[in-house]
Design a protein around this motif. Sequence first.
Motif, PDB file in Angstrom:
ATOM      1  N   LYS A 131       0.986  -3.221  -6.902  1.00 62.58           N
ATOM      2  CA  LYS A 131       0.233  -3.508  -8.133  1.00 62.58           C
ATOM      3  C   LYS A 131      -1.197  -2.998  -8.007  1.00 62.58           C
ATOM      4  CE  LYS A 131       2.009  -7.716  -9.968  1.00 62.58           C
ATOM      5  NZ  LYS A 131       1.888  -9.117  -9.697  1.00 62.58           N
ATOM      6  N   ILE A 132      -1.795  -3.267  -6.867  1.00 66.25           N
ATOM      7  CA  ILE A 132      -3.184  -2.836  -6.669  1.00 66.25           C
ATOM      8  C   ILE A 132      -3.253  -1.315  -6.631  1.00 66.25           C
ATOM      9  CG2 ILE A 132      -5.230  -3.062  -5.192  1.00 66.25           C
ATOM     10  CD1 ILE A 132      -4.006  -5.624  -4.158  1.00 66.25           C
ATOM     11  N   LEU A 133      -2.286  -0.710  -5.956  1.00 67.39           N
ATOM     12  CA  LEU A 133      -2.283   0.758  -5.875  1.00 67.39           C
ATOM     13  C   LEU A 133      -2.162   1.383  -7.259  1.00 67.39           C
ATOM     14  CD1 LEU A 133      -0.029   1.462  -2.736  1.00 67.39           C
ATOM     15  CD2 LEU A 133      -2.503   1.782  -2.928  1.00 67.39           C
ATOM     16  N   THR A 134      -1.306   0.820  -8.117  1.00 62.95           N
ATOM     17  CA  THR A 134      -1.147   1.426  -9.450  1.00 62.95           C
ATOM     18  C   THR A 134      -2.380   1.163 -10.309  1.00 62.95           C
ATOM     19  OG1 THR A 134       0.282  -0.423 -10.000  1.00 62.95           O
ATOM     20  CG2 THR A 134       1.362   1.641  -9.656  1.00 62.95           C
ATOM     21  N   SER A 135      -3.030   0.025 -10.094  1.00 61.89           N
ATOM     22  CA  SER A 135      -4.234  -0.192 -10.905  1.00 61.89           C
ATOM     23  C   SER A 135      -5.356   0.729 -10.418  1.00 61.89           C
ATOM     24  CB  SER A 135      -4.663  -1.661 -10.946  1.00 61.89           C
ATOM     25  OG  SER A 135      -5.324  -2.013  -9.768  1.00 61.89           O
ATOM     26  N   HIS A 136      -5.313   1.120  -9.156  1.00 61.79           N
ATOM     27  CA  HIS A 136      -6.360   2.000  -8.627  1.00 61.79           C
ATOM     28  C   HIS A 136      -6.031   3.479  -8.848  1.00 61.79           C
ATOM     29  CE1 HIS A 136      -9.819   2.878  -6.112  1.00 61.79           C
ATOM     30  NE2 HIS A 136      -9.092   3.750  -5.457  1.00 61.79           N
ATOM     31  N   PHE A 137      -4.788   3.870  -8.580  1.00 61.28           N
ATOM     32  CA  PHE A 137      -4.422   5.292  -8.620  1.00 61.28           C
ATOM     33  C   PHE A 137      -3.656   5.683  -9.879  1.00 61.28           C
ATOM     34  CE2 PHE A 137      -4.962   4.651  -4.025  1.00 61.28           C
ATOM     35  CZ  PHE A 137      -5.646   5.801  -3.645  1.00 61.28           C
ATOM     36  N   GLY A 138      -3.371   4.724 -10.758  1.00 57.02           N
ATOM     37  CA  GLY A 138      -2.568   5.051 -11.940  1.00 57.02           C
ATOM     38  C   GLY A 138      -1.157   5.416 -11.528  1.00 57.02           C
ATOM     39  N   LYS A 139      -0.586   6.422 -12.205  1.00 58.88           N
ATOM     40  CA  LYS A 139       0.810   6.817 -11.968  1.00 58.88           C
ATOM     41  C   LYS A 139       1.083   7.157 -10.501  1.00 58.88           C
ATOM     42  CE  LYS A 139       2.866  10.379 -13.821  1.00 58.88           C
ATOM     43  NZ  LYS A 139       2.564  11.565 -14.453  1.00 58.88           N
ATOM     44  N   ASN A 140       0.150   7.813  -9.859  1.00 57.12           N
ATOM     45  CA  ASN A 140       0.287   8.196  -8.442  1.00 57.12           C
ATOM     46  C   ASN A 140       0.540   6.979  -7.545  1.00 57.12           C
ATOM     47  OD1 ASN A 140       0.117   9.641  -6.003  1.00 57.12           O
ATOM     48  ND2 ASN A 140      -2.115   9.530  -5.931  1.00 57.12           N
ATOM     49  N   LYS A 154       2.424   4.617  -7.928  1.00 56.88           N
ATOM     50  CA  LYS A 154       3.847   4.226  -7.866  1.00 56.88           C
ATOM     51  C   LYS A 154       4.565   4.918  -6.713  1.00 56.88           C
ATOM     52  CE  LYS A 154       4.696   2.940 -12.587  1.00 56.88           C
ATOM     53  NZ  LYS A 154       4.403   3.560 -13.827  1.00 56.88           N
ATOM     54  N   SER A 155       4.065   6.089  -6.313  1.00 58.41           N
ATOM     55  CA  SER A 155       4.793   6.829  -5.277  1.00 58.41           C
ATOM     56  C   SER A 155       4.099   6.811  -3.916  1.00 58.41           C
ATOM     57  CB  SER A 155       5.016   8.272  -5.739  1.00 58.41           C
ATOM     58  OG  SER A 155       3.769   8.858  -6.005  1.00 58.41           O
ATOM     59  N   ILE A 156       2.971   6.116  -3.811  1.00 56.54           N
ATOM     60  CA  ILE A 156       2.301   6.043  -2.500  1.00 56.54           C
ATOM     61  C   ILE A 156       3.162   5.199  -1.554  1.00 56.54           C
ATOM     62  CG2 ILE A 156       0.284   5.064  -1.300  1.00 56.54           C
ATOM     63  CD1 ILE A 156      -1.390   5.918  -3.754  1.00 56.54           C
ATOM     64  N   PRO A 157       3.547   5.757  -0.388  1.00 54.27           N
ATOM     65  CA  PRO A 157       4.382   4.979   0.528  1.00 54.27           C
ATOM     66  C   PRO A 157       3.619   3.758   1.079  1.00 54.27           C
ATOM     67  CG  PRO A 157       4.427   7.328   1.085  1.00 54.27           C
ATOM     68  CD  PRO A 157       3.317   7.135   0.094  1.00 54.27           C
ATOM     69  N   ILE A 158       4.295   2.617   1.096  1.00 51.57           N
ATOM     70  CA  ILE A 158       3.721   1.407   1.699  1.00 51.57           C
ATOM     71  C   ILE A 158       4.591   1.041   2.901  1.00 51.57           C
ATOM     72  CG2 ILE A 158       2.939  -0.969   1.334  1.00 51.57           C
ATOM     73  CD1 ILE A 158       3.022  -0.509  -1.667  1.00 51.57           C
ATOM     74  N   ASN A 203      12.792  -3.284  -1.646  1.00 57.17           N
ATOM     75  CA  ASN A 203      12.364  -2.227  -2.564  1.00 57.17           C
ATOM     76  C   ASN A 203      11.068  -1.501  -2.240  1.00 57.17           C
ATOM     77  OD1 ASN A 203      14.198  -1.665  -4.401  1.00 57.17           O
ATOM     78  ND2 ASN A 203      13.599  -3.271  -5.873  1.00 57.17           N
ATOM     79  N   ASP A 204      10.011  -2.261  -2.063  1.00 54.68           N
ATOM     80  CA  ASP A 204       8.715  -1.607  -1.888  1.00 54.68           C
ATOM     81  C   ASP A 204       8.320  -1.419  -0.429  1.00 54.68           C
ATOM     82  OD1 ASP A 204       7.360  -0.581  -4.186  1.00 54.68           O
ATOM     83  OD2 ASP A 204       7.466  -2.602  -5.029  1.00 54.68           O
ATOM     84  N   ILE A 205       9.265  -1.570   0.480  1.00 57.07           N
ATOM     85  CA  ILE A 205       8.976  -1.283   1.898  1.00 57.07           C
ATOM     86  C   ILE A 205       9.490   0.128   2.185  1.00 57.07           C
ATOM     87  CG2 ILE A 205       9.287  -1.998   4.301  1.00 57.07           C
ATOM     88  CD1 ILE A 205       9.405  -4.864   3.408  1.00 57.07           C
ATOM     89  N   ASN A 206       8.555   1.047   2.300  1.00 54.62           N
ATOM     90  CA  ASN A 206       8.912   2.469   2.368  1.00 54.62           C
ATOM     91  C   ASN A 206       8.864   3.040   3.789  1.00 54.62           C
ATOM     92  OD1 ASN A 206       6.731   2.309  -0.320  1.00 54.62           O
ATOM     93  ND2 ASN A 206       8.933   2.495  -0.623  1.00 54.62           N
ATOM     94  N   GLY A 207       8.807   2.145   4.768  1.00 56.03           N
ATOM     95  CA  GLY A 207       8.774   2.607   6.145  1.00 56.03           C
ATOM     96  C   GLY A 207       8.086   1.587   7.014  1.00 56.03           C
ATOM     97  N   ALA A 208       7.782   1.997   8.255  1.00 57.86           N
ATOM     98  CA  ALA A 208       7.192   1.046   9.198  1.00 57.86           C
ATOM     99  C   ALA A 208       6.164   1.716  10.097  1.00 57.86           C
ATOM    100  CB  ALA A 208       8.293   0.422  10.052  1.00 57.86           C
ATOM    101  N   LEU A 209       5.196   0.913  10.508  1.00 62.93           N
ATOM    102  CA  LEU A 209       4.211   1.331  11.506  1.00 62.93           C
ATOM    103  C   LEU A 209       4.509   0.490  12.750  1.00 62.93           C
ATOM    104  CD1 LEU A 209       1.702   2.850  12.408  1.00 62.93           C
ATOM    105  CD2 LEU A 209       0.299   1.268  11.113  1.00 62.93           C
TER     106      LEU A 209
END
Length: 244
Positions: free
Chosen positions: A187-196, A198-202, A220-226
């Motif tokens: 949510k924060i990423l979309t409010s900051h980056f707009g459409k982009n 949505k696709s930023i990996p988290i 759903n929104d877990i796009n990988g791991a550190l």
Amino acid sequence: MSIIIGNWKMYKTRHQAVEFIKALLPLIQNCPNEVWLSVPFTSLQVCVEEAKGKGVKIGAQNMNEASEGAFTGEIAGQMLKEGGAEFVLLGHSERRKIFHETDEMIAAKVGKALEVGITPVLCVGETEEEREGGEEKEVLQRQIFQGFQKAPKDAYVILAYEPVWAIGTGKMATPKLAAEAHVFCRKILTSHFGKNGKSIPILYGGSVKPDTIQALLKENDINGALVGGASLDPKSFAAIANAR
Ligand code: PGA
């Protein structure tokens, strides 16, 4: 496809780094995910050479925000770029806590990394006290907004949610708790980056192990791991990298 990043922290000499990559490569031949390794500065170049053309991205764990200057012991973004780093971890909780890095310093580093052409992986996460005090959302919002304040709206960046209480403790966040935090970060990423946004990996980080990765990646929104501790051994890191 998920992104699995290994964070070696201050482990492995150059010799050990090369041995690791030699052992890892055959284990990840049919890997369904992207594999990235964040190595100590001294091993950067040998790792880049060893991993060349093998689909493993090599990056660093920190950088200074200045272009150059009288900063004894520091490394500039341009130096990382020249050494072959494709990404850099920024704002890891160990940097924030032990080396007193502020959101402002981290924002400058993120801006500089983008300027020199290295992908910034911004690390954020609440401490145990902050979660107990119900402040985790406030903390995440502040760290994300401030950390990305110098990033253009269309920038390619990565976010890593790493609750501080889960790092190196063996107390991994449950997939449900992690997923809730990731939805909030999205949510924060979309409010900051707009459409982009949505696709930023988290990515999730904090005590990820071969037997816990699968459940995380199902969210759903877990796009990988550190991955810290479990990235030091080629077999356990490969097991995580090969998870679907
Ligand atoms: P850990 O470290 O996997 O050992 O908890 C994660 C990190 O610090 O990025």
